[in-house]
Design a protein around this motif. Sequence first.
Motif, PDB file in Angstrom:
ATOM      1  N   ARG A  84       0.888  -1.304  -0.078  1.00 53.52           N
ATOM      2  CA  ARG A  84       0.172  -0.015   0.065  1.00 53.52           C
ATOM      3  C   ARG A  84       0.887   1.247  -0.104  1.00 53.52           C
ATOM      4  O   ARG A  84       0.866   1.990  -1.073  1.00 53.52           O
ATOM      5  CB  ARG A  84      -0.790   0.075   1.119  1.00 53.52           C
ATOM      6  CG  ARG A  84      -1.845  -1.221   1.352  1.00 53.52           C
ATOM      7  CD  ARG A  84      -2.890  -1.168   1.987  1.00 53.52           C
ATOM      8  NE  ARG A  84      -3.883  -0.064   2.001  1.00 53.52           N
ATOM      9  CZ  ARG A  84      -4.770   0.102   2.837  1.00 53.52           C
ATOM     10  NH1 ARG A  84      -4.858  -0.449   3.794  1.00 53.52           N
ATOM     11  NH2 ARG A  84      -5.704   1.350   2.697  1.00 53.52           N
ATOM     12  N   HIS A  85       1.534   1.490   1.049  1.00 49.27           N
ATOM     13  CA  HIS A  85       2.276   2.947   1.249  1.00 49.27           C
ATOM     14  C   HIS A  85       3.534   2.682   1.223  1.00 49.27           C
ATOM     15  O   HIS A  85       4.165   2.150   2.475  1.00 49.27           O
ATOM     16  CB  HIS A  85       1.663   3.738   2.500  1.00 49.27           C
ATOM     17  CG  HIS A  85       0.100   3.785   2.473  1.00 49.27           C
ATOM     18  ND1 HIS A  85      -0.662   4.591   1.646  1.00 49.27           N
ATOM     19  CD2 HIS A  85      -0.656   3.150   3.225  1.00 49.27           C
ATOM     20  CE1 HIS A  85      -2.050   4.555   1.847  1.00 49.27           C
ATOM     21  NE2 HIS A  85      -2.012   3.675   2.668  1.00 49.27           N
ATOM     22  N   ASN A 234       1.010  -0.502   6.311  1.00 49.86           N
ATOM     23  CA  ASN A 234      -0.209  -1.328   5.719  1.00 49.86           C
ATOM     24  C   ASN A 234      -1.448  -0.567   5.924  1.00 49.86           C
ATOM     25  O   ASN A 234      -2.270  -0.574   5.170  1.00 49.86           O
ATOM     26  CB  ASN A 234      -0.233  -2.419   6.683  1.00 49.86           C
ATOM     27  CG  ASN A 234       0.820  -3.331   6.460  1.00 49.86           C
ATOM     28  OD1 ASN A 234       1.345  -3.502   5.418  1.00 49.86           O
ATOM     29  ND2 ASN A 234       1.356  -4.359   7.506  1.00 49.86           N
TER      30      ASN A 234
END
Length: 235
Positions: A84-85, A234
């Motif tokens: 995600r990030h 996350n």
Amino acid sequence: MSLRFNLAARVETVKFDTGERVFVIDDFLDNPEDLVALARAHASAFDAPRGHPYPGPQLLLPDGLAQQIDDHFQQHCREFLGARHPVGMYARFSRVTTDPARLDARQRVCHRDDTGVEPGHSVSALVHYLFHDEALGGTVFFQPLMSPTELAQFRRDAGALDDPGFASRYGIGPGYMTEGNRYFRRIGHVPARWNRAIFYDGGIEHSGHICWQPERYLSGDGRLTMNAFFKHRNV
């Protein structure tokens, strides 16, 4: 140096009975020979850091190349793994050169790539096989047969006990782990292939499938791989 990623390469999904998946891309680069040439040109700079569990010398990739790999992962590959990030990555060349008789306890068993990562973060991993001799081995994956508490103690002992002490306590002598045992079940194997890349969740237990033959591993480029690790948050 510029890497030319093969955007027409097909992604094959290998799914284990545990639900985990490994994503396999053949013909990953259009110019893999350039990576091999780079590793050869800097062969004298490869180093086996004291205390590092990898069974052979390594060399960090130049920042520019690592950035190209990260850009490609973020644009085309991270969705496979639900990353995600992004918060950082690094990439290195690696070669397996340690005789099985000289492996320490940590090197005799499978491992995870996300050890020590803080809560709320994960690691995605890439292995790019840069050798033609497929007998040098791909990657094998495992599932623990221990409780989390038992596994944590097992890891502590692998890092703290001397080699005879670990072998006596767990019955695991010197040698590369290619099959399951009483502590881990083998769940899958991805064979090596020239210019094949595999992406997987760094939280899956795994090990190189090393069937030691010195004349193969210690000659020429040996089992040269490019490994990259992508850390992400996350939430």
